[in-house]
Design a protein around this motif. Structure first.
Motif, PDB file in Angstrom:
ATOM      1  N   ASN A 757       0.831  -1.215   0.000  1.00  0.00           N
ATOM      2  CA  ASN A 757       0.000   0.000   0.000  1.00  0.00           C
ATOM      3  C   ASN A 757       0.857   1.254   0.000  1.00  0.00           C
ATOM      4  O   ASN A 757       0.608   2.191  -0.756  1.00  0.00           O
ATOM      5  CB  ASN A 757      -0.925   0.019   1.221  1.00  0.00           C
ATOM      6  N   VAL A 760       2.452   1.751  -3.449  1.00  0.00           N
ATOM      7  CA  VAL A 760       1.485   2.137  -4.478  1.00  0.00           C
ATOM      8  C   VAL A 760       1.061   3.586  -4.300  1.00  0.00           C
ATOM      9  O   VAL A 760       1.072   4.378  -5.237  1.00  0.00           O
ATOM     10  CB  VAL A 760       0.267   1.197  -4.448  1.00  0.00           C
ATOM     11  N   THR A 761       0.719   3.968  -3.087  1.00  0.00           N
ATOM     12  CA  THR A 761       0.242   5.341  -2.902  1.00  0.00           C
ATOM     13  C   THR A 761       1.368   6.348  -3.038  1.00  0.00           C
ATOM     14  O   THR A 761       1.139   7.478  -3.436  1.00  0.00           O
ATOM     15  CB  THR A 761      -0.428   5.514  -1.521  1.00  0.00           C
ATOM     16  N   GLN A 762       2.552   5.940  -2.750  1.00  0.00           N
ATOM     17  CA  GLN A 762       3.651   6.882  -2.819  1.00  0.00           C
ATOM     18  C   GLN A 762       4.025   7.194  -4.266  1.00  0.00           C
ATOM     19  O   GLN A 762       4.521   8.254  -4.558  1.00  0.00           O
ATOM     20  CB  GLN A 762       4.855   6.300  -2.083  1.00  0.00           C
ATOM     21  N   PHE A 764       1.985   6.347  -7.215  1.00  0.00           N
ATOM     22  CA  PHE A 764       0.999   6.468  -8.287  1.00  0.00           C
ATOM     23  C   PHE A 764       0.820   7.908  -8.715  1.00  0.00           C
ATOM     24  O   PHE A 764       0.533   8.208  -9.859  1.00  0.00           O
ATOM     25  CB  PHE A 764      -0.353   5.889  -7.848  1.00  0.00           C
ATOM     26  N   GLY A 765       1.003   8.791  -7.777  1.00  0.00           N
ATOM     27  CA  GLY A 765       0.736  10.202  -8.072  1.00  0.00           C
ATOM     28  C   GLY A 765       1.771  10.849  -8.970  1.00  0.00           C
ATOM     29  O   GLY A 765       1.536  11.908  -9.544  1.00  0.00           O
ATOM     30  N   ASN A 772      -1.806  16.912  -8.701  1.00  0.00           N
ATOM     31  CA  ASN A 772      -2.034  16.367  -7.364  1.00  0.00           C
ATOM     32  C   ASN A 772      -1.737  17.392  -6.288  1.00  0.00           C
ATOM     33  O   ASN A 772      -2.483  17.517  -5.310  1.00  0.00           O
ATOM     34  CB  ASN A 772      -1.165  15.130  -7.135  1.00  0.00           C
ATOM     35  N   ASP A 776      -4.265  18.751  -3.623  1.00  0.00           N
ATOM     36  CA  ASP A 776      -3.943  18.577  -2.194  1.00  0.00           C
ATOM     37  C   ASP A 776      -4.186  19.880  -1.462  1.00  0.00           C
ATOM     38  O   ASP A 776      -4.750  19.911  -0.358  1.00  0.00           O
ATOM     39  CB  ASP A 776      -2.468  18.157  -2.013  1.00  0.00           C
ATOM     40  N   MET A 843      -1.830  -0.089  -8.931  1.00  0.00           N
ATOM     41  CA  MET A 843      -1.591   1.293  -9.323  1.00  0.00           C
ATOM     42  C   MET A 843      -2.623   1.774 -10.324  1.00  0.00           C
ATOM     43  O   MET A 843      -3.079   2.916 -10.241  1.00  0.00           O
ATOM     44  CB  MET A 843      -0.180   1.424  -9.914  1.00  0.00           C
ATOM     45  N   GLU A 846      -5.665   2.521  -8.428  1.00  0.00           N
ATOM     46  CA  GLU A 846      -5.450   3.713  -7.620  1.00  0.00           C
ATOM     47  C   GLU A 846      -5.518   4.973  -8.500  1.00  0.00           C
ATOM     48  O   GLU A 846      -6.077   5.993  -8.116  1.00  0.00           O
ATOM     49  CB  GLU A 846      -4.075   3.601  -6.952  1.00  0.00           C
ATOM     50  N   GLN A 849      -8.991   5.754  -9.473  1.00  0.00           N
ATOM     51  CA  GLN A 849      -9.658   6.268  -8.284  1.00  0.00           C
ATOM     52  C   GLN A 849      -9.308   7.734  -8.071  1.00  0.00           C
ATOM     53  O   GLN A 849     -10.166   8.581  -7.817  1.00  0.00           O
ATOM     54  CB  GLN A 849      -9.232   5.435  -7.067  1.00  0.00           C
ATOM     55  N   GLN A 850      -8.021   8.036  -8.255  1.00  0.00           N
ATOM     56  CA  GLN A 850      -7.554   9.401  -8.070  1.00  0.00           C
ATOM     57  C   GLN A 850      -8.172  10.338  -9.116  1.00  0.00           C
ATOM     58  O   GLN A 850      -8.584  11.446  -8.800  1.00  0.00           O
ATOM     59  CB  GLN A 850      -6.022   9.407  -8.180  1.00  0.00           C
TER      60      GLN A 850
END
Ligand SMILES: Nc1nc2c(ncn2[C@@H]2O[C@H](COP(=O)(O)OP(=O)(O)O)[C@@H](O)[C@H]2O)c(=O)[nH]1
Ligand SMILES: [Mg+2]
Lengths: 887, 198
Positions: A757, A760-762, A764-765, A772, A776, A843, A846, A849-850
């Protein structure tokens, strides 16, 4: 009442010669504690008849005693208390008034009646007063007296016997008297004449009486004479008896004297007999047949001719060990014969002992020098030569050895030493060759010993080469440690070689067992090592009794007998000592063997530990020399094992990955083979727990050290290192299903998912970084209280700003960004990790989703602005498909 | 001392993808194959990968398995991992006709992504132990597999029936296909090297 009457009569009145007539059970009135006593009316049996009233009491002892006695003539008043009313009370007045209470009214009445009767009979004139008594009682009595019908039985009896010359006339007398009076018509008219008539008659009767008395006198005289004669006779007899008595007295004396003499004679006889017996016994005990002597003074020790020598030796032992009774010891000192005999025995003993010692000594040395079967003949199979031939040849001498032990301990010890020395040489050689030989087969059948040239080659390529070349670098690079890449491991044994080693080690252990056991059993039998006492000085009276020796020897001739095995359970210190003298180099050789292999391939310590444990645990006799040797080797093996595990742990802690791409850390990769090896070695071992314990420690250590390696690695992101390694570890633990590691397995899984996790979150952006960042910021504003609809009025987040950012990410750019991301992920992840698809899939999701979140935010914060991202979901999916198809 | 011989020759690697609707038993089959265990309530992961060394016809090979939930919102997400697969176990549950129908779509996507009509592929009818709840007849399934020109196998992740068979059959297909293509590849450079010599 009748029984009381009876016992009263018997106990009290028979003694005083009285007759009990009336009895009444009374108490004193008014007394609380009713003391029962009896009032008894009695008359004496002698004349003149006197009547008494007695008070009888039962004393403490239960016998009846008179307490008071009153003559009836002293009785003044009988007071019935009330003549109309029924009452049990009444008074008797003698010197004073005595008050009584009868047990019942009828009894009282009948007693008063008796009193009345007595008074009427014996005190007609001065009758006491009977007052307050129903007339009827007294009157009736009067009638009765006249009628003479109903009288108390006692009184009635008394009448018939005693009344004659004293009291009123009896019935019959009355009738007689009447008849007499009637006879003389004149009786009534002429009393005087009648009286005269009577006195005449009386005189006549007196005369007749005297006459008859006179007649009997002569008879009396005759009787008297007879009595006199009898007296004389009696005197004579008495005199004679006295005579006899005197004679008997003499006889008695002499008989007594004779008995005494007889006793002495018997005792003397017994003593003599005993003495004879003792001397006989002494003689038989000390009897040593002459013909034996030659066997001892000039013995022949040919093996097929031993029997007479053994017999003679035993006979000598028997006489020397003879139990002289303690009371004869002093005697023995005085008997010249005994002394001589003892001297002779002693001479024989020392002479024979010398012969025997020399002979056995030679025999031992001879056998010790025996080249024996060379090991090269056993080439087919690893084997330790047995020496049963030597044992068989020596065994016939066992009785003589026992003789020696008993009768010449010094020589015995010397002989034993000789045996130990020469046999130990034999064993030393055997064992050295055996262990050298044992090291060979592991080199793939290549033999080290042989022609000189091949030795070097074998030494370099075979295991023997590994054995020597690695001995110095146990802990350095090259050791088979978890924390070191397998490629860098040294020349440790491969699986089949380990298997082979295991087999050989097992063979070594199971070869040693029978040889040691055979030698031990032989020593025990031959040197009689289990005999209760350590050898002592000869001639001690405590030596074993003859006979027990023979039975022991007969047993020792068959050492394989199963019953013999039992006492081996408690092998004595003496046995162990002897064994350690015989197998001097066993422990050292075994330890060195074990250590050599441990050094060559540390994994061997697993096999060694398990095998050795097996043998130690299954040993029947834990105190035997071999068990103790194995035991101390096992301690070494355990130490090696723990050391091995400790080194593994250390290698995990010190593990560094220098490769460009970290990938799977060596200790994780290596653990699979490690665990498989462990499992195969410890499968059924009772030491399983020792392995599981280390498993837990190793796995926990790995779990703890993965993050360290992850941080230390320069190029691969720590999340990737953690993700990949925890994943592999998790899979490995699931597959191995090691007991007791469930927690570690779960932890590995959890950490894997966390790392996935995070990664992936680190990352994908990255493709839409500015976008982003912008959103944010928007979200932060919203979170700080700015209304969503007013975000557009914030300077930094105005529609223009948004448009600017969006413009930076046209579809083409996004696609490029995604492609770069994919490449980066591909670069980070390792092939062994096998997670690329998992990660990329996550990813993609994700990312979508983003995208949706961003769209949603635009929709909410900039409503009606008609601003959208430059690319649609369809576009994204197409990018994904394109990326998929591009490789 | 010789270190060189230590380097282990990496065994051939075959990449298998589990496809099929959710709940048909893809994870159950995978876990049964991997660890010999049947987990009644295995929490559905979105995707996980497994690796197992097996001896296939006397040769040691590694089988990589990608087990996915098969319930992605967008089919395109599958493209990438379909693309990475070398063989497919297309699973449905014989107790669920819908899952059987769904295989059609999976099949088409695989063919499209792999662009290969002969891609190693097995149609797997799972939960064969639940015979009384059967909704898809063997004949229907068999007919479909024939139509696709692929084998059909009925398995039970619960009883382990045909589990190994499914994986081994697929691995065997992958292996033989690789061998064939390798042979093809090898033949051409040989010719070229010949040319160089000439
Ligand atoms: N009776 C039976 N139940 C099965 C079988 N295979 C899977 N299941 C069950 O079906 C449910 C879904 O299985 P799962 O492997 O999670 O399906 P997936 O979504 O395709 O991975 C679980 O409760 C399993 O226990 C099978 O062969 N027989
Ligand atoms: Mg699943």
């Amino acid at each position: 009442m009748a029984t009381i009457r009876h016992s009263l009569q018997k106990e009290v009145f028979d003694i005083s010669e009285e007759k009990l007539i009336g009895i009444l059970n009374v108490t004193k009135p008014g007394k609380k504690k009713k003391k029962i006593s009896f009032l008894c009316a009695a008359i004496n049996k002698e004349k003149p008849v006197c009547a008494f009233i007695h008070q009888i009491k039962e004393n403490d002892k239960g016998s009846l005693k008179k307490k008071n006695t009153w003559p009836v003539f002293e009785l003044q008043v009988v007071d019935g208390k009330d003549e109309n009313k029924e009452t049990a009370e009444f008074d008797l007045t003698f010197d004073r008034v005595y008050k009584w209470v009868a047990s019942s009214v009828p009894e009282k009445n009948s007693f008063i009646q008796v009193l009345w009767k007595i008074c009427c009979r014996y005190l007609p004139k001065q009758k006491p007063q009977f007052i307050n008594i129903s007339r009827e009682l007294l009157k009736e009595d009067g009638d009765k007296i006249e009628g003479g019908d109903i009288i108390a039985p006692g009184l009635d009896q008394a009448d018939t016997e005693d009344e004659s010359d004293f009291c009123a006339l009896s019935e019959r007398e009355q009738i007689d008297l009447e008849r007499l009076i009637l006879k003389s018509d004149s009786a009534v008219s002429d009393a005087e004449a009648f009286a005269e008539q009577l006195s005449k008659d009386l005189t006549m009767l007196d005369g007749a009486n005297i006459h008859s008395m006179m007649a009997s006198e002569s008879q009396v005289k005759a009787l008297m004479e007879m009595i006199d004669a009898a007296l004389l006779e009696a005197d004579k007899i008495e005199k004679r008896l006295n005579n006899y008595d005197e004679i008997l007295l003499y006889v008695k004396d002499s008989i007594e004297k004779m008995a005494e003499k007889n006793f002495f004679i018997e005792q003397t006889n017994a003593n003599n007999r005993q003495l004879l017996e003792t001397v006989n016994q002494l003689i038989t005990q000390l009897e040593f047949p002459q013909e034996y002597e030659k066997f001892l003074t000039n013995p022949a020790f040919q093996i097929n001719n031993l029997t007479p020598v053994i017999e003679a030796a035993k006979a000598l032992e028997t006489v020397i060990d003879a139990q002289i009774p303690p009371h004869l010891i002093h005697l023995q000192l005085h008997f010249q014969a005994v002394k001589d005999q003892k001297k002779r025995f002693e001479r024989l003993r020392s002479e024979f002992s010398k012969h025997l010692a020399r002979n056995l000594n030679n025999l031992f040395i001879y056998h010790g020098n025996d080249p024996g079967e060379s090991l090269s003949f056993h080439a087919e199979k690893l084997a330790l030569p047995r020496h049963s031939n030597i044992h068989n040849e020596l065994m016939p001498y066992a009785p003589l050895m026992h003789w020696m032990r008993n009768l010449d301990p010094k020589a015995f010890q010397k002989l034993r030493q000789t045996y130990s020395n020469s046999m130990s040489k034999l064993y030393e050689r055997d064992i050295k060759i055996f262990f050298d030989e044992a090291k060979q087969p592991i080199a793939g059948g290549k033999r080290l010993r042989g022609s000189g040239s091949s030795q070097d080659i074998a030494g370099m390529s075979g295991v023997a080469g590994k054995l020597t070349s690695l001995s110095h670098s146990r802990t350095g690079v090259g050791a088979a440690l978890l924390g070191i890449e397998r490629e860098q491991w040294g020349g440790e044994l491969d699986a089949s070689e380990r298997q082979k080693f295991d087999q050989i080690f097992e063979q070594v252990l199971s070869e040693l067992e029978p040889v040691c056991l055979a030698e031990q059993e032989f020593c025990i039998s031959f040197f009689n090592l289990l005999s209760s006492s350590e050898p002592k000085g000869a001639n001690t009276s405590t030596a074993s009794t003859p006979g027990s020796n023979t039975s022991e020897e007969s047993g020792s001739n068959t050492p394989s007998d199963s019953s013999r095995r039992h006492p081996l359970k408690q092998v004595s210190r003496e046995v162990r000592l002897m064994m350690s003298e015989l197998f001097t180099n066993l422990e050292q050789q075994l330890t060195s063997f074990v250590n050599t292999f441990y050094r060559a391939d540390s994994y061997c310590c697993l096999y060694i530990y398990v095998r050795l444990s097996e043998h130690v645990l299954s040993a029947e006799d834990t105190g035997s020399f071999l068990s103790i040797t194995f035991g101390s080797c096992l301690i070494q093996a355990k130490r090696n094992y723990d050391n091995f595990m400790g080194l593994q742990i250390n290698s995990i802690k010190e593990c560094r990955v220098t490769k460009k791409k970290c990938g799977i850390i060596p200790f994780v990769t290596n653990f699979e083979l490690f665990a498989q090896t462990g499992e195969s070695v410890f499968k059924k071992s009772e030491r399983r727990g020792d392995l599981d314990k280390w498993y837990a420690m190793l796995v926990s250590c790995m779990i703890d050290n993965i993050p360290r390696v992850a941080i230390e690695h320069q190029r691969t992101p720590p999340e990737v290192v953690k993700m990949e390694n925890y994943h592999v570890l998790y899979q490995l633990l699931s597959q191995l299903k090691l007991p007791g590691l469930e927690n570690q397995r779960k932890e590995a899984k959890q950490r894997y998912q966390e790392a996935l996790n995070a990664y992936v979150t680190q990352y994908f952006g990255r493709p839409l970084e500015k976008l982003n960042l912008f959103f944010d910021g928007v979200q932060a504003k919203v979170a700080s209280g700015v209304k969503e609809s007013e975000i557009g009025y914030q300077l930094a987040f105005s529609k223009q700003e948004l448009r600017k950012v969006i413009k930076e990410y046209p579809g083409k750019e996004v696609k490029k960004g995604l492609e770069q991301l994919y490449k980066k992920v591909e670069k980070h992840l390792s092939e062994e990790g096998n997670l690329l698809q998992v990660v990329w899939r996550a990813m993609q999701e994700e990312f979508i989703q983003q995208y949706k979140n961003t769209e949603d935010l635009i929709h909410r914060c900039y409503p009606g602005a008609m601003i959208t991202l430059d690319f649609s979901i369809e576009d994204i999916l197409n990018y994904f498909s394109d990326i998929a198809l591009s490789h | 001392m010789s270190v060189g011989k230590k380097t282990p020759i990496q065994p051939a690697l075959h990449k298998v993808i589990m496809v099929g609707s959710g709940g048909v038993g893809k994870s159950a089959l995978t876990l049964q194959f991997m660890y010999d265990e049947f987990v009644e309530d295995y929490e559905p992961t979105k995707a996980d990968s497994y690796r197992k060394k097996v001896v296939l016809d006397g040769e040691e090979v590694q089988i990589d398995i990608l087990d996915t939930a098969g319930q992605e919102d967008y089919a395109a997400i599958r493209d990438n991992y379909f693309r990475s697969g070398e063989g497919f176990l297309c699973v449905f549950s014989i107790t669920d006709d819908e899952s059987f129908q769904a295989t059609q779509e999976f099949r088409e996507q695989i063919l499209r992504v792999k662009n290969d009509d002969h891609i190693p592929f097995l149609l797997v009818g799972n939960k064969a132990d639940l015979a009384d709840k059967r909704r898809v007849t063997f004949e229907d399934a068999k007919q479909r597999s024939d139509q696709w020109n692929v084998p059909y196998v009925e398995t039970s992740a619960k009883t382990r029936a045909n589990v190994d068979k499914a994986f081994f059959d697929l691995a065997r297909k992958i292996s033989s296909r690789k061998y064939r293509s390798e042979a093809q590849e090898e033949s051409s450079p040989k010719k070229s090297s010949c040319c160089i010599i000439l």
